[in-house]
Design a protein around this motif. Structure first.
Motif, mmCIF file in Angstrom:
data_model
loop_
_atom_site.group_PDB
_atom_site.id
_atom_site.type_symbol
_atom_site.label_atom_id
_atom_site.label_comp_id
_atom_site.label_asym_id
_atom_site.label_seq_id
_atom_site.Cartn_x
_atom_site.Cartn_y
_atom_site.Cartn_z
ATOM 1 N N LYS A 149 0.834 -1.222 0.000
ATOM 2 C CA LYS A 149 0.000 0.000 0.000
ATOM 3 C C LYS A 149 0.857 1.256 0.000
ATOM 4 O O LYS A 149 0.431 2.311 -0.469
ATOM 5 N N GLN A 150 2.082 1.124 0.557
ATOM 6 C CA GLN A 150 3.009 2.271 0.530
ATOM 7 C C GLN A 150 3.641 2.454 -0.854
ATOM 8 O O GLN A 150 4.397 3.377 -1.087
ATOM 9 N N GLY A 151 3.397 1.486 -1.740
ATOM 10 C CA GLY A 151 3.938 1.574 -3.094
ATOM 11 C C GLY A 151 5.324 0.955 -3.240
ATOM 12 O O GLY A 151 5.950 1.072 -4.300
ATOM 13 N N ARG A 152 5.817 0.271 -2.180
ATOM 14 C CA ARG A 152 7.136 -0.382 -2.280
ATOM 15 C C ARG A 152 7.009 -1.663 -3.122
ATOM 16 O O ARG A 152 5.984 -2.328 -3.102
ATOM 17 N N PHE A 153 8.126 -2.022 -3.815
ATOM 18 C CA PHE A 153 8.160 -3.331 -4.479
ATOM 19 C C PHE A 153 8.249 -4.398 -3.396
ATOM 20 O O PHE A 153 9.022 -4.255 -2.444
ATOM 21 N N VAL A 154 7.486 -5.471 -3.560
ATOM 22 C CA VAL A 154 7.541 -6.585 -2.606
ATOM 23 C C VAL A 154 7.742 -7.883 -3.379
ATOM 24 O O VAL A 154 7.022 -8.150 -4.346
ATOM 25 N N LEU A 155 8.749 -8.664 -2.952
ATOM 26 C CA LEU A 155 8.888 -10.034 -3.464
ATOM 27 C C LEU A 155 8.512 -10.944 -2.302
ATOM 28 O O LEU A 155 9.131 -10.859 -1.235
ATOM 29 N N PHE A 156 7.501 -11.762 -2.487
ATOM 30 C CA PHE A 156 7.105 -12.712 -1.437
ATOM 31 C C PHE A 156 7.423 -14.108 -1.945
ATOM 32 O O PHE A 156 6.946 -14.519 -2.994
ATOM 33 N N SER A 157 8.273 -14.846 -1.188
ATOM 34 C CA SER A 157 8.626 -16.210 -1.596
ATOM 35 C C SER A 157 8.162 -17.201 -0.542
ATOM 36 O O SER A 157 8.079 -16.876 0.644
ATOM 37 N N GLY A 158 7.871 -18.421 -0.989
ATOM 38 C CA GLY A 158 7.442 -19.469 -0.055
ATOM 39 C C GLY A 158 6.932 -20.683 -0.805
ATOM 40 O O GLY A 158 7.110 -20.793 -2.024
ATOM 41 N N THR A 159 6.298 -21.574 -0.073
ATOM 42 C CA THR A 159 5.709 -22.749 -0.726
ATOM 43 C C THR A 159 4.482 -22.290 -1.532
ATOM 44 O O THR A 159 3.956 -21.195 -1.302
ATOM 45 N N SER A 160 4.018 -23.141 -2.413
ATOM 46 C CA SER A 160 2.899 -22.753 -3.288
ATOM 47 C C SER A 160 1.652 -22.408 -2.486
ATOM 48 O O SER A 160 0.932 -21.458 -2.809
ATOM 49 N N CYS A 161 1.387 -23.154 -1.400
ATOM 50 C CA CYS A 161 0.164 -22.853 -0.623
ATOM 51 C C CYS A 161 0.327 -21.536 0.133
ATOM 52 O O CYS A 161 -0.664 -20.829 0.361
ATOM 53 N N GLN A 162 1.558 -21.195 0.515
ATOM 54 C CA GLN A 162 1.762 -19.895 1.180
ATOM 55 C C GLN A 162 1.521 -18.745 0.200
ATOM 56 O O GLN A 162 0.969 -17.704 0.562
ATOM 57 N N ILE A 163 1.932 -18.948 -1.055
ATOM 58 C CA ILE A 163 1.699 -17.900 -2.061
ATOM 59 C C ILE A 163 0.194 -17.801 -2.359
ATOM 60 O O ILE A 163 -0.367 -16.705 -2.428
#
Ligand code: FAD
Ligand code: SF4
Ligand code: SF4
Ligand code: SF4
Length: 383
Positions: A149-163
């Motif tokens: 929401k602040q407009g920062r780039f976010v990379l979220f990594s994890g298992t498929s169910c977490q994504i």
């Protein structure tokens, strides 16, 4: 409201907990060591949000990747310390260089596995390398939402169910979000992991030497013969076993103590809706012999245009390849592993506590007589 009848119907992503407007859901550990939501019905307003964000109730459709690569990070040190070809670190560095935030799984100070975020290049190092234990997701979906929401780039990594859990939790398509999941064999029980560490006597705080690092995918014998390693502040105490000789890895690879949902995974086959999926390119030496080396080669499945854009900006060595070739060596991309016939019995015996974990796993992963004869014959004939 969420009502879990069968444990396989909850992957433990925590989306319901984090989305509940009344904060009346908490994660509670069961006797196998996995976390499940529990609802305080006295404060529930029956809004239904917990069900709307659940990735098991609302499963995405199967997708095929739009591009597929065999890929290697160009920095040897990073590749050696990564489980496959080091592509996660390249993606993470690109996000950090652009002022973004990276989420991933790391060890905490008790060597449990937790999800967390980092905003610096040094901060992403603890996320490097696979940890074969279910990570505690905590409040990371909420934290990611704040950054987005602040407009920062976010990379979220994890298992498929977490994504999948994250994307259902967000319920909005953010242009500044990149999601990366791993091809997933399943996640072992955190209870079994802690018990294993206790039993081999390495976690006792007042006992020297002290653990300084743990790797489930050490490459000192190469990528294909990867090993399990515990490093200490005193180097001479280091512990290393090839994966097939290490008892924790053996129980994991025999599918004895993964989470029940992992035997009926809700997010495989592209259903997580991630932008990029990363895994090992087992068998790459057959299809791209000129590209193969034993420091690790990643299978990179590009699932979206967003994923394609960021991958094209990385300084990596890559060759385009065929999805079916990757699938041949890695059925976990599309199919859940088969539950071990020993699973129920394993947890029954484990909970009686008079037996040693190492003994219980050893008994249930012993090769059959036929297998032992074949491997003996192979050893003496050299075939
Ligand atoms: C539990 C698990 C099972 C896997 N099963 C397979 C498989 O069957 N076949 C296959 O080809 N690949 C599998 N992988 C993926 C593979 O081991 C590598 O993680 C992947 O190829 C990325 O490698 P890399 O070299 O690019 O980066 P690395 O630095 O090795 O990867 C680190 C990435 O893994 C994530 N990660 C590490 N541990 C966890 C965890 N416990 N929970 C969630 N995310 C975690 C980090 O957040 C980071 O995104 C599995 C990974 C995990 C964590
Ligand atoms: S129905 Fe609404 S209030 Fe009740 S537990 Fe679910 S999210 Fe919370
Ligand atoms: S799968 Fe996730 S959202 Fe669904 S019940 Fe389990 S923890 Fe909650
Ligand atoms: S196998 Fe499926 S359910 Fe299990 S951790 Fe992996 S993605 Fe989640």
């Amino acid at each position: 409201m969420i009502n879990i009848q069968d444990k396989k119907d909850c992957c433990g992503c925590g989306a319901c907990v984090q989305r509940c407007p009344k904060r009346c859901i908490t994660m509670q550990e069961d006797k196998e060591g996995f976390l499940y939501p529990e609802i305080d019905r006295t404060c529930c307003i029956d809004c239904g949000l917990c069900e709307k964000v659940c990735p098991v109730i609302n499963q995405g459709g199967n997708r095929s990747p739009i591009e597929v690569y065999a890929s290697k990070c160009q920095v040897d040190e990073i590749r050696i310390n990564s489980s496959s070809g080091g592509i996660f670190s390249m993606l993470a560095e690109k996000i950090i260089e652009n002022g973004g935030v990276v989420f991933g799984a790391r060890f905490n100070d008790r060597w449990e596995v937790v999800h967390d975020y980092a905003e610096t290049i040094e901060g992403i190092i603890p996320f490097r390398g696979s940890k074969y234990v279910q990570s505690v997701i905590g409040e990371t979906y909420k934290q990611a939402e704040v950054f987005l929401k602040q407009g920062r780039f976010v990379l979220f990594s994890g298992t498929s169910c977490q994504i999948s859990g994250l994307l259902h939790f967000l319920r909005k398509d953010y242009k500044n979000l990149i999601t990366v999941d791993v091809i997933c064999h399943g996640v072992p029980s955190p209870l079994v992991w802690c018990q294993y560490l206790k039993e081999i006597g390495f976690i006792v705080q007042d006992k020297k030497p002290v653990i300084s690092g743990i790797s489930f995918r050490n490459k000192r014998l190469g990528w294909r013969k990867y090993g399990f390693e515990i490093r200490y502040d005193k180097e001479e105490a280091n512990f290393f076993e090839m994966h097939r000789n290490n008892i924790f890895m053996r129980g994991f690879l025999h599918n004895i103590y993964s989470r029940p949902s992992c035997y009926a995974c809700p997010a495989k086959g592209g259903r997580s809706q991630s932008d990029i999926t990363l895994g090992d390119y087992w068998g790459v030496e057959l299809y791209h012999p000129e590209f193969y080396d034993d420091k690790g080669v990643s299978a990179v499945l590009i699932n979206t245009e967003k994923g394609k854009r960021i991958y094209s900006q990385l300084k990596v060595d890559g060759v385009s390849t065929d999805y079916n070739k990757i699938l041949l060596g890695n059925s976990c991309i599309e199919h859940s592993v088969k539950i071990s016939k020993y699973r129920d019995d394993f947890f029954d015996v484990l909970n009686k506590s008079e037996f040693s974990l190492i003994g219980i796993i050893t008994k249930r992963t012993r090769p059959s007589l036929l297998r032992r004869i074949i491997s003996y014959a192979r050893r003496i004939t050299g075939i």
